[in-house]
Write a protein that holds these residues in place. Structure first.
Motif, mmCIF file in Angstrom:
data_model
loop_
_atom_site.group_PDB
_atom_site.id
_atom_site.type_symbol
_atom_site.label_atom_id
_atom_site.label_comp_id
_atom_site.label_asym_id
_atom_site.label_seq_id
_atom_site.Cartn_x
_atom_site.Cartn_y
_atom_site.Cartn_z
ATOM 1 N N GLN A 250 0.825 -1.203 0.000
ATOM 2 C CA GLN A 250 0.000 0.000 0.000
ATOM 3 C C GLN A 250 0.864 1.260 0.000
ATOM 4 O O GLN A 250 1.925 1.303 0.638
ATOM 5 N N SER A 251 0.412 2.283 -0.706
ATOM 6 C CA SER A 251 1.140 3.553 -0.783
ATOM 7 C C SER A 251 0.934 4.351 0.493
ATOM 8 O O SER A 251 -0.195 4.565 0.927
ATOM 9 N N VAL A 252 2.058 4.776 1.080
ATOM 10 C CA VAL A 252 2.052 5.566 2.309
ATOM 11 C C VAL A 252 2.984 6.752 2.099
ATOM 12 O O VAL A 252 4.015 6.630 1.431
ATOM 13 N N VAL A 253 2.625 7.904 2.688
ATOM 14 C CA VAL A 253 3.436 9.112 2.527
ATOM 15 C C VAL A 253 4.144 9.443 3.840
ATOM 16 O O VAL A 253 3.508 9.463 4.905
ATOM 17 N N LEU A 254 5.451 9.675 3.762
ATOM 18 C CA LEU A 254 6.202 10.190 4.908
ATOM 19 C C LEU A 254 6.072 11.707 4.908
ATOM 20 O O LEU A 254 6.302 12.356 3.892
ATOM 21 N N GLN A 255 5.703 12.278 6.067
ATOM 22 C CA GLN A 255 5.534 13.717 6.190
ATOM 23 C C GLN A 255 6.416 14.262 7.310
ATOM 24 O O GLN A 255 6.777 13.542 8.246
ATOM 25 N N LYS A 271 6.005 2.293 -0.183
ATOM 26 C CA LYS A 271 4.991 1.246 -0.137
ATOM 27 C C LYS A 271 5.271 0.278 1.002
ATOM 28 O O LYS A 271 6.437 0.004 1.333
ATOM 29 N N SER A 272 4.205 -0.221 1.583
ATOM 30 C CA SER A 272 4.356 -1.212 2.639
ATOM 31 C C SER A 272 4.827 -2.533 2.055
ATOM 32 O O SER A 272 4.563 -2.852 0.891
ATOM 33 N N THR A 273 5.533 -3.318 2.872
ATOM 34 C CA THR A 273 6.016 -4.623 2.441
ATOM 35 C C THR A 273 4.877 -5.649 2.508
ATOM 36 O O THR A 273 3.739 -5.313 2.831
#
Length: 313
Positions: A250-255, A271-273
């Motif tokens: 899944q796509s995740v954003v670091l902020q 992306k999550s593993t």
């Protein structure tokens, strides 16, 4: 409050715990303590009689006739104020349902032998794959002699009502039964004296699997110019195991939010593993907070974790 029941597998005589229980309670009156699951089974029997089928065997062979069509309709139906229903692994979730009812002047919504409710279901309304409804009957307030506004609930028990396939779009249906003094417990119901109406096209709602997100930025403190490693995990409710499992790929954003400011800015997307793990690196520059943000999918709601502070020296 009702006892939970799976309507689609009810067989034999109806096991009603009470008969004189209205489906629509007058505004301000006490809710019924009857077993609503059994009463929903009685409504299923009325539905079968109206359609001329007995797919689940819920009415006796001695029953005769076909219910007449009630002059009643549902409109302006809204489940959970238009938002998805989000359920975790074990905790009961209760969401509001509101709607308007228009009916002929001779129908008494608050009569003891008049039952009415709005439900959500998967599959067909006649033979639902799954069906969810409220623990208590709706409360209706008359607006005119032929209209009323009603408030009810949908109560969800994820630990024994849901499978992961239920994280999808559900349909909304409503029904009303006017028994006209016919006893649902009888073996010889005269269905021609029973009024029935249902509507399986009142709208849709989504059911989603609750999501969780973690973050850890290290080392703390760190010297300027050195590498900061940010790790975490994205997980969501697994209704079949009763636990939380990693949400893969899944796509995740670091902020990042600089110390002394209020707004986060996007740093990079990752992306999550396969296990839902998250890991990335950044170069230390100034004091601030790192966090992950997941924007959600059709089956899983968005989630943002609180920022983890890093002191840059």
């Amino acid at each position: 409050m009702r006892t939970r029941a799976t309507v689609a597998v009810v067989t034999g005589a109806l096991a009603l715990s009470a008969f004189a229980v209205p489906a629509a309670q007058a505004a301000g009156s006490a809710p019924s303590s009857a077993d609503k699951g059994d009463l929903v089974a009685a409504a299923q029997a009325a539905r079968e009689a109206a359609s001329g089928t007995s797919a689940f065997g819920t009415f006796a062979a001695a029953d005769t006739g076909v219910p007449y069509a009630l002059d009643l309709s549902f409109s302006s139906v809204k489940v959970n104020n238009g938002k998805p229903i989000v359920a975790g692994t074990t905790q009961q979730v209760t969401v509001p349902v509101t709607y308007k009812v228009t009916h002929s002047a001779d129908i008494d919504l608050n009569a003891a032998d008049f039952w009415m409710d709005v439900e959500i279901y998967r599959g067909s309304y006649d033979e639902p794959t799954n069906l969810l409804f409220g623990d208590d009957w709706p409360v209706c307030t008359a607006v005119t002699s032929t209209t009323a506004t009603c408030k009810g609930t949908i109560d969800v028990y994820p630990d024994f009502e849901l499978t992961n396939a239920d994280a999808t779009t559900w349909k909304v249906g409503g029904y009303a039964v006017d028994w006209n003094d016919q006893d649902p417990l009888a073996d010889d119901i005269d269905w021609s004296k029973v009024g029935y109406i249902d509507n399986d096209a009142l709208g849709t709602t989504k059911l989603q699997r609750f999501s969780k997100l973690t973050v850890n930025a290290s080392p703390e403190p760190v010297k300027k110019g050195r590498t900061i490693t940010v790790t975490g995990k994205l997980s969501r409710a697994n209704w079949e195991t009763g636990s939380y499992a990693g949400y893969a790929n899944q796509s995740v954003v670091l902020q990042f939010r600089k110390k002394g400011t209020t707004n986060y800015t996007n740093v990079k997307g990752i992306k999550s593993t396969s296990t839902g793990a998250l890991k990335t690196t950044v170069t230390a520059s100034v004091d601030g907070y790192y966090r992950f943000q997941f924007k959600g999918t059709t089956t899983t709601p968005p989630v943002t974790v609180a920022g983890d502070f890093v002191d840059v020296q």
